[in-house]
Design a protein around this motif. Structure first.
Motif, PDB file in Angstrom:
ATOM      1  N   LEU A 184       0.829  -1.212   0.000  1.00  0.00           N
ATOM      2  CA  LEU A 184       0.000   0.000   0.000  1.00  0.00           C
ATOM      3  C   LEU A 184       0.864   1.262   0.000  1.00  0.00           C
ATOM      4  O   LEU A 184       0.532   2.244  -0.665  1.00  0.00           O
ATOM      5  N   ALA A 185       1.976   1.233   0.725  1.00  0.00           N
ATOM      6  CA  ALA A 185       2.873   2.397   0.738  1.00  0.00           C
ATOM      7  C   ALA A 185       3.502   2.610  -0.639  1.00  0.00           C
ATOM      8  O   ALA A 185       3.611   3.755  -1.105  1.00  0.00           O
ATOM      9  N   ALA A 242       3.722   5.793  -5.464  1.00  0.00           N
ATOM     10  CA  ALA A 242       3.636   5.867  -6.931  1.00  0.00           C
ATOM     11  C   ALA A 242       2.531   6.829  -7.370  1.00  0.00           C
ATOM     12  O   ALA A 242       2.727   7.639  -8.280  1.00  0.00           O
ATOM     13  N   MET A 243       1.387   6.767  -6.706  1.00  0.00           N
ATOM     14  CA  MET A 243       0.279   7.634  -7.098  1.00  0.00           C
ATOM     15  C   MET A 243       0.560   9.088  -6.726  1.00  0.00           C
ATOM     16  O   MET A 243       0.133  10.009  -7.432  1.00  0.00           O
ATOM     17  N   ALA A 244       1.274   9.317  -5.631  1.00  0.00           N
ATOM     18  CA  ALA A 244       1.680  10.681  -5.281  1.00  0.00           C
ATOM     19  C   ALA A 244       2.650  11.222  -6.336  1.00  0.00           C
ATOM     20  O   ALA A 244       2.556  12.388  -6.743  1.00  0.00           O
ATOM     21  N   PHE A 286      -2.564   4.214 -15.319  1.00  0.00           N
ATOM     22  CA  PHE A 286      -2.675   2.757 -15.309  1.00  0.00           C
ATOM     23  C   PHE A 286      -1.307   2.118 -15.101  1.00  0.00           C
ATOM     24  O   PHE A 286      -1.130   1.263 -14.244  1.00  0.00           O
ATOM     25  N   ALA A 287      -0.337   2.525 -15.906  1.00  0.00           N
ATOM     26  CA  ALA A 287       0.980   1.883 -15.865  1.00  0.00           C
ATOM     27  C   ALA A 287       1.705   2.143 -14.549  1.00  0.00           C
ATOM     28  O   ALA A 287       2.360   1.240 -14.021  1.00  0.00           O
ATOM     29  N   ILE A 288       1.582   3.332 -14.006  1.00  0.00           N
ATOM     30  CA  ILE A 288       2.279   3.611 -12.753  1.00  0.00           C
ATOM     31  C   ILE A 288       1.627   2.827 -11.610  1.00  0.00           C
ATOM     32  O   ILE A 288       2.318   2.278 -10.754  1.00  0.00           O
ATOM     33  N   PHE A 289       0.292   2.736 -11.608  1.00  0.00           N
ATOM     34  CA  PHE A 289      -0.399   1.973 -10.567  1.00  0.00           C
ATOM     35  C   PHE A 289      -0.063   0.483 -10.676  1.00  0.00           C
ATOM     36  O   PHE A 289       0.342  -0.147  -9.705  1.00  0.00           O
ATOM     37  N   TYR A 290      -0.229  -0.078 -11.868  1.00  0.00           N
ATOM     38  CA  TYR A 290       0.038  -1.505 -12.029  1.00  0.00           C
ATOM     39  C   TYR A 290       1.529  -1.823 -11.937  1.00  0.00           C
ATOM     40  O   TYR A 290       1.904  -2.913 -11.517  1.00  0.00           O
ATOM     41  N   LEU A 306       8.582   3.719 -13.058  1.00  0.00           N
ATOM     42  CA  LEU A 306       8.483   4.617 -11.914  1.00  0.00           C
ATOM     43  C   LEU A 306       7.643   3.989 -10.804  1.00  0.00           C
ATOM     44  O   LEU A 306       7.988   4.075  -9.625  1.00  0.00           O
ATOM     45  N   GLY A 307       6.550   3.327 -11.167  1.00  0.00           N
ATOM     46  CA  GLY A 307       5.731   2.634 -10.181  1.00  0.00           C
ATOM     47  C   GLY A 307       6.499   1.522  -9.493  1.00  0.00           C
ATOM     48  O   GLY A 307       6.419   1.350  -8.269  1.00  0.00           O
ATOM     49  N   ALA A 308       7.260   0.763 -10.277  1.00  0.00           N
ATOM     50  CA  ALA A 308       8.068  -0.323  -9.703  1.00  0.00           C
ATOM     51  C   ALA A 308       9.124   0.232  -8.762  1.00  0.00           C
ATOM     52  O   ALA A 308       9.371  -0.336  -7.685  1.00  0.00           O
ATOM     53  N   LEU A 309       9.732   1.344  -9.118  1.00  0.00           N
ATOM     54  CA  LEU A 309      10.735   1.974  -8.266  1.00  0.00           C
ATOM     55  C   LEU A 309      10.119   2.429  -6.938  1.00  0.00           C
ATOM     56  O   LEU A 309      10.728   2.263  -5.877  1.00  0.00           O
ATOM     57  N   ALA A 310       8.904   2.955  -6.992  1.00  0.00           N
ATOM     58  CA  ALA A 310       8.215   3.373  -5.768  1.00  0.00           C
ATOM     59  C   ALA A 310       7.970   2.175  -4.857  1.00  0.00           C
ATOM     60  O   ALA A 310       8.174   2.258  -3.636  1.00  0.00           O
TER      61      ALA A 310
END
Length: 180
Positions: free
Chosen positions: A64-65, A70-72, A106-110, A164-168
């Protein structure tokens, strides 16, 4: 960002995908909606439940973090940059939008959710870990391919956003000591 248009190969990849997958395919819209309000909350909770089953509460909290981080980042980047989405004059576009193509929500979340689930399942054997790991990756890949085929983003935009999402998630999992 500097090009303000498709990068090399973006146009060719999109046209090849659209030859295989029609832009207005209903499954693309259905999968895309799981990363939009209000279903994004349900999707994040589902990812956290799977993470908890593999790595306990620390895994769920890290997931969740990572998604939250990622969403921030996605919201912050949207305030700072604008990169156009694919042009309907170049490729088929299922649903025109004036919003920025980078980052891809979509891509950053997934990217964040899939990375979290891959990280919590690494080093674990058994069918649950394998199913969770490969399902997360399959949803990320299918969704990103769908977003490109629908003319919602260029390939370079979904790849950068997923990374970027994966990095987060990697940072969050490290902070929650889920992974080293």
């Amino acid at each position: 960002m500097a090009a303000q248009g498709p990068l090399p190969l973006d146009l060719a990849i999109t046209r090849h995908l659209q030859a295989l997958i029609p832009a207005p395919s209903p499954w693309i819209e259905g999968l895309s909606s799981t990363a939009a309000w209000p279903l994004i909350v349900v999707s994040a909770l589902v990812a956290a439940i799977f993470a908890a089953s593999l790595a306990g509460l620390r895994g769920a909290a890290g997931t969740l973090a990572g998604i939250g981080l990622a969403m921030a980042a996605e919201r912050g980047l949207r305030m700072l940059i604008f990169v156009p989405r694919p042009d309907p004059a170049l490729v088929d576009v299922a649903k025109a939008s004036a919003s920025s193509g980078l980052p891809s929500t979509f891509a950053i979340f997934y990217g964040a959710a899939a990375a979290a689930l891959v990280l919590v399942s690494m080093g674990r054997r058994g069918p649950e870990a394998q199913i969770v790991r490969w399902s997360a990756v399959a949803l990320l890949v299918a969704g990103c391919l769908g977003r490109v085929a629908a003319g919602g983003h260029w390939t370079s935009q979904v790849v950068a956003s997923a990374a970027l999402g994966a990095l987060a998630s990697l940072a969050a999992m490290y902070l929650f000591r889920v992974t080293r």
